[in-house]
Write an enzyme that holds these catalytic residues in place. Sequence first.
Site, PDB file in Angstrom:
ATOM      1  N   ASP A  28     -20.591 103.296  30.490  1.00 46.27           N
ATOM      2  CA  ASP A  28     -19.992 102.978  31.787  1.00 46.27           C
ATOM      3  C   ASP A  28     -18.490 102.758  31.616  1.00 46.27           C
ATOM      4  OD1 ASP A  28     -19.511 101.934  34.423  1.00 46.27           O
ATOM      5  OD2 ASP A  28     -21.543 101.135  34.454  1.00 46.27           O
ATOM      6  N   HIS A  59     -17.069 100.787  33.596  1.00 46.02           N
ATOM      7  CA  HIS A  59     -16.938  99.421  34.106  1.00 46.02           C
ATOM      8  C   HIS A  59     -17.890  98.469  33.388  1.00 46.02           C
ATOM      9  CE1 HIS A  59     -15.909 102.373  37.259  1.00 46.02           C
ATOM     10  NE2 HIS A  59     -14.871 101.578  37.440  1.00 46.02           N
ATOM     11  N   ASP A  61     -19.855  95.935  35.011  1.00 47.27           N
ATOM     12  CA  ASP A  61     -21.070  95.651  35.790  1.00 47.27           C
ATOM     13  C   ASP A  61     -21.667  94.285  35.444  1.00 47.27           C
ATOM     14  OD1 ASP A  61     -20.628  98.130  36.809  1.00 47.27           O
ATOM     15  OD2 ASP A  61     -22.417  99.076  35.982  1.00 47.27           O
ATOM     16  N   HIS A  73     -23.623  96.969  42.712  1.00 43.77           N
ATOM     17  CA  HIS A  73     -23.648  97.872  41.552  1.00 43.77           C
ATOM     18  C   HIS A  73     -22.682  97.401  40.460  1.00 43.77           C
ATOM     19  CE1 HIS A  73     -20.197 100.962  42.633  1.00 43.77           C
ATOM     20  NE2 HIS A  73     -19.840  99.718  42.859  1.00 43.77           N
ATOM     21  N   ASP A 125     -24.085 105.628  33.316  1.00 42.47           N
ATOM     22  CA  ASP A 125     -23.306 105.797  34.540  1.00 42.47           C
ATOM     23  C   ASP A 125     -22.396 107.007  34.334  1.00 42.47           C
ATOM     24  OD1 ASP A 125     -21.242 105.595  36.529  1.00 42.47           O
ATOM     25  OD2 ASP A 125     -21.682 103.466  36.755  1.00 42.47           O
ATOM     26  N   ASP A 160     -19.698 107.800  35.504  1.00 40.12           N
ATOM     27  CA  ASP A 160     -18.255 107.567  35.401  1.00 40.12           C
ATOM     28  C   ASP A 160     -17.823 107.197  33.984  1.00 40.12           C
ATOM     29  OD1 ASP A 160     -18.531 104.765  35.028  1.00 40.12           O
ATOM     30  OD2 ASP A 160     -18.274 104.333  37.153  1.00 40.12           O
ATOM     31  N   GLU A 209     -25.183 107.075  39.565  1.00 38.93           N
ATOM     32  CA  GLU A 209     -23.856 107.242  40.170  1.00 38.93           C
ATOM     33  C   GLU A 209     -23.413 108.705  40.269  1.00 38.93           C
ATOM     34  OE1 GLU A 209     -22.318 104.894  41.707  1.00 38.93           O
ATOM     35  OE2 GLU A 209     -23.058 102.992  40.869  1.00 38.93           O
TER      36      GLU A 209
END
Length: 303
Positions: free
Chosen positions: A126, A128, A130, A143, A230, A232, A275
Amino acid sequence: MKPNINSNIAIIGVPLDLGAGTRGVNLGPDAIRYAGVEERLKNIGYNVEDLGDIPVNRSQAFTEPNSNLKNLNVISEVNSLLSEKVFSVMSEGKFPLVLGGDHSIAIGTISGVLKYKKSLGVIWFDAHGDINTPETSPSGNIHGMPVAVLLGLGDKSLTKIVGENNFLKKENIVYIGSRDLDSGERKAMKEQGITVFTMHEIDDMGIKKVMEEAIKIAGDNTDGIHVSFDMDALDPSIAPGTGTKVPGGMNYREAHYALELIAKSEKLVSAEFVEVNPLLDNANMTGKAAAVLVGSLMGEWLI
């Protein structure tokens, strides 16, 4: 080549976009299906059953006044149903492959696995963290909170899905590809002592070394590894169809090699890919990337 992973795969779609700030990721499961994920798995040698989608009552979603948890009621309901479905699939001796949907669905996926595998390692790809809570989230989008929930932090209606005795162990969680963390997330990661391999570490150490360490952390003294991917985590040039793009992500071969190494470890017990937003995509480029990455994770190699 098919590694020694459960030969029976159950695909579960979760068309949920209520945890994200941008609509459209509810179309992700069908985008990955359309890209041929089931056929790809069958060609590797798996028995595959598509169980369809978890129902999502979007029209019933609402946010409580003064709450920093958007659409909590439906997100809780969907994750509860998903948790039950994943546990049922694993109880039948099948491998759950969950297609999202926004990343809030990891609450349901991983809590379902934890009901069957009491000690679970998680490799979380990911951009991010999270790991926000309602108090630290700048957006209120759930999310951005699943890791916190799975550790037992946050709203009770979400943590109860996991269960008091089933929370993840922080020492068996590994992040890969992080490059956009909120200040509250950076603080939480440090306080929890969670292993984070940012893009800096991937650049510095190389993906082989990063993944060897990640597999060791997630796999040692656990009953298996769950992969939460994810899209991204990838650079937007490879995966433009996602709502929270961050430049400078993993390249095509880094991502595939990382998943190939997990497959070769033969410790994989479950996975989810999330995602994918077709409304932001270019000719289903991101859906296709997800389907091909699933192949690498499950052992689709040339020889």
